[in-house]
Design a protein around this motif. Structure first.
Motif, PDB file in Angstrom:
ATOM      1  N   ASN A  72      -3.062  12.444  -3.073  1.00 23.56           N
ATOM      2  CA  ASN A  72      -4.333  11.765  -2.818  1.00 23.56           C
ATOM      3  C   ASN A  72      -4.113  10.322  -2.398  1.00 23.56           C
ATOM      4  O   ASN A  72      -3.333   9.602  -3.033  1.00 23.56           O
ATOM      5  CB  ASN A  72      -5.196  11.759  -4.086  1.00 23.56           C
ATOM      6  CG  ASN A  72      -5.594  13.148  -4.491  1.00 23.56           C
ATOM      7  OD1 ASN A  72      -6.156  13.894  -3.707  1.00 23.56           O
ATOM      8  ND2 ASN A  72      -5.281  13.511  -5.731  1.00 23.56           N
ATOM      9  N   GLU A  73      -4.828   9.889  -1.354  1.00 23.83           N
ATOM     10  CA  GLU A  73      -4.825   8.472  -1.009  1.00 23.83           C
ATOM     11  C   GLU A  73      -5.503   7.718  -2.140  1.00 23.83           C
ATOM     12  O   GLU A  73      -6.596   8.091  -2.572  1.00 23.83           O
ATOM     13  CB  GLU A  73      -5.574   8.222   0.292  1.00 23.83           C
ATOM     14  CG  GLU A  73      -5.649   6.745   0.621  1.00 23.83           C
ATOM     15  CD  GLU A  73      -6.381   6.409   1.909  1.00 23.83           C
ATOM     16  OE1 GLU A  73      -6.919   5.281   1.966  1.00 23.83           O
ATOM     17  OE2 GLU A  73      -6.396   7.233   2.838  1.00 23.83           O
ATOM     18  N   ILE A  74      -4.859   6.644  -2.600  1.00 20.80           N
ATOM     19  CA  ILE A  74      -5.433   5.859  -3.690  1.00 20.80           C
ATOM     20  C   ILE A  74      -5.670   4.398  -3.304  1.00 20.80           C
ATOM     21  O   ILE A  74      -6.428   3.694  -3.983  1.00 20.80           O
ATOM     22  CB  ILE A  74      -4.583   5.948  -4.973  1.00 20.80           C
ATOM     23  CG1 ILE A  74      -3.135   5.531  -4.717  1.00 20.80           C
ATOM     24  CG2 ILE A  74      -4.666   7.355  -5.560  1.00 20.80           C
ATOM     25  CD1 ILE A  74      -2.281   5.419  -5.976  1.00 20.80           C
ATOM     26  N   ALA A  75      -5.037   3.932  -2.224  1.00 19.47           N
ATOM     27  CA  ALA A  75      -5.246   2.553  -1.768  1.00 19.47           C
ATOM     28  C   ALA A  75      -4.681   2.417  -0.363  1.00 19.47           C
ATOM     29  O   ALA A  75      -3.879   3.246   0.084  1.00 19.47           O
ATOM     30  CB  ALA A  75      -4.579   1.558  -2.710  1.00 19.47           C
ATOM     31  N   ARG A  76      -5.106   1.356   0.300  1.00 19.93           N
ATOM     32  CA  ARG A  76      -4.548   1.045   1.620  1.00 19.93           C
ATOM     33  C   ARG A  76      -4.605  -0.447   1.882  1.00 19.93           C
ATOM     34  O   ARG A  76      -5.366  -1.163   1.271  1.00 19.93           O
ATOM     35  CB  ARG A  76      -5.234   1.826   2.725  1.00 19.93           C
ATOM     36  CG  ARG A  76      -6.652   1.448   3.017  1.00 19.93           C
ATOM     37  CD  ARG A  76      -7.249   2.135   4.254  1.00 19.93           C
ATOM     38  NE  ARG A  76      -7.059   3.563   4.262  1.00 19.93           N
ATOM     39  CZ  ARG A  76      -6.856   4.290   5.374  1.00 19.93           C
ATOM     40  NH1 ARG A  76      -6.856   3.713   6.552  1.00 19.93           N
ATOM     41  NH2 ARG A  76      -6.687   5.582   5.317  1.00 19.93           N
ATOM     42  N   MET A  77      -3.777  -0.852   2.831  1.00 19.91           N
ATOM     43  CA  MET A  77      -3.748  -2.238   3.245  1.00 19.91           C
ATOM     44  C   MET A  77      -3.575  -2.291   4.759  1.00 19.91           C
ATOM     45  O   MET A  77      -2.675  -1.655   5.301  1.00 19.91           O
ATOM     46  CB  MET A  77      -2.595  -2.991   2.579  1.00 19.91           C
ATOM     47  CG  MET A  77      -2.566  -4.460   2.966  1.00 19.91           C
ATOM     48  SD  MET A  77      -1.194  -5.370   2.267  1.00 19.91           S
ATOM     49  CE  MET A  77      -1.455  -5.126   0.545  1.00 19.91           C
ATOM     50  N   THR A  78      -4.451  -3.034   5.398  1.00 23.74           N
ATOM     51  CA  THR A  78      -4.311  -3.286   6.825  1.00 23.74           C
ATOM     52  C   THR A  78      -3.656  -4.646   6.975  1.00 23.74           C
ATOM     53  O   THR A  78      -4.091  -5.622   6.367  1.00 23.74           O
ATOM     54  CB  THR A  78      -5.684  -3.274   7.527  1.00 23.74           C
ATOM     55  OG1 THR A  78      -6.274  -1.980   7.328  1.00 23.74           O
ATOM     56  CG2 THR A  78      -5.547  -3.538   9.017  1.00 23.74           C
ATOM     57  N   GLY A  79      -2.616  -4.700   7.771  1.00 18.00           N
ATOM     58  CA  GLY A  79      -1.859  -5.928   7.948  1.00 18.00           C
ATOM     59  C   GLY A  79      -0.548  -5.853   7.181  1.00 18.00           C
ATOM     60  O   GLY A  79      -0.323  -4.957   6.380  1.00 18.00           O
ATOM     61  N   ASP A  80       0.311  -6.819   7.459  1.00 16.68           N
ATOM     62  CA  ASP A  80       1.628  -6.808   6.828  1.00 16.68           C
ATOM     63  C   ASP A  80       1.562  -7.370   5.419  1.00 16.68           C
ATOM     64  O   ASP A  80       0.608  -8.046   5.042  1.00 16.68           O
ATOM     65  CB  ASP A  80       2.638  -7.583   7.680  1.00 16.68           C
ATOM     66  CG  ASP A  80       2.252  -9.039   7.871  1.00 16.68           C
ATOM     67  OD1 ASP A  80       1.064  -9.330   8.090  1.00 16.68           O
ATOM     68  OD2 ASP A  80       3.147  -9.898   7.801  1.00 16.68           O
TER      69      ASP A  80
END
Length: 181
Positions: free
Chosen positions: A155-163
């Motif tokens: 399951n996807e639990i988090a994400r971050m756009t950018g470095d």
């Protein structure tokens, strides 16, 4: 000072599985991952992607492991800055419970991928590709780099756009928390 207290508190809980609880997303943001956004757990897409050796994969190939899936491209300057930290994270935390997957997304010729990784000094990451952007589109990736955290159940639990500095104490503590669950 407060952010370091939150970071070290989360590290103490992550280090002791008996005390493990929910991931402290705010502590991770406060300690150095400010663009990290928690997701309502939802199954990650099972769209095929490939490797530079011609193999076909899906995220299900790593079920049972927590994943950090990073979508990147050879033309992406922030991706170049981030890649050594992803490699360091894999070296520090990769194994039975965790894996960093870096997926070259879009038109990235194999020679360019190899050159990019060599110039970045990457030695521990797989050479995975999504040339048709199928997995990226199914994952809602609109820019690069994007990093998606997936739990051991897929399951996807988090994400971050950018470095991000994925080798930072904040990132290491976050991975400890995710793998302690």
């Amino acid at each position: 000072m407060l952010r370091f207290i939150a970071l070290y508190t989360s590290m103490v809980f992550a280090a002791n599985g008996a005390l493990a609880g929910p991931v402290d997303w705010q502590a991770a943001r406060d300690a150095g991952l400010p663009k990290l956004v928690e997701s309502a757990p939802a199954p990650a897409p099972q769209v095929p992607f490939s490797d530079l050796d011609g193999g076909t994969h899906s995220l299900a190939d790593w079920k049972g492991k927590a994943l950090l899936v990073n979508f990147w491209a050879t033309w992406c300057a922030p991706c170049r800055a981030e890649m050594p930290a992803l490699d360091a994270l894999q070296k520090a935390k990769g194994g039975e419970r965790f894996q960093v997957l870096t997926i070259a997304t879009g038109r990235n010729p194999p020679a360019a991928v190899h050159k990019f990784l060599a110039e970045a000094g990457v030695t521990a990451l797989p050479t995975l590709t999504d040339p048709q952007l199928a997995l990226a589109r199914a994952s809602g990736v609109l820019a690069m780099p994007v990093s998606i955290l997936i739990d051991a159940e897929g399951n996807e639990i988090a994400r971050m756009t950018g470095d991000a500095d994925w080798s930072s104490p904040a990132a290491l503590a976050l991975i400890d928390q995710i793998t302690a669950q």
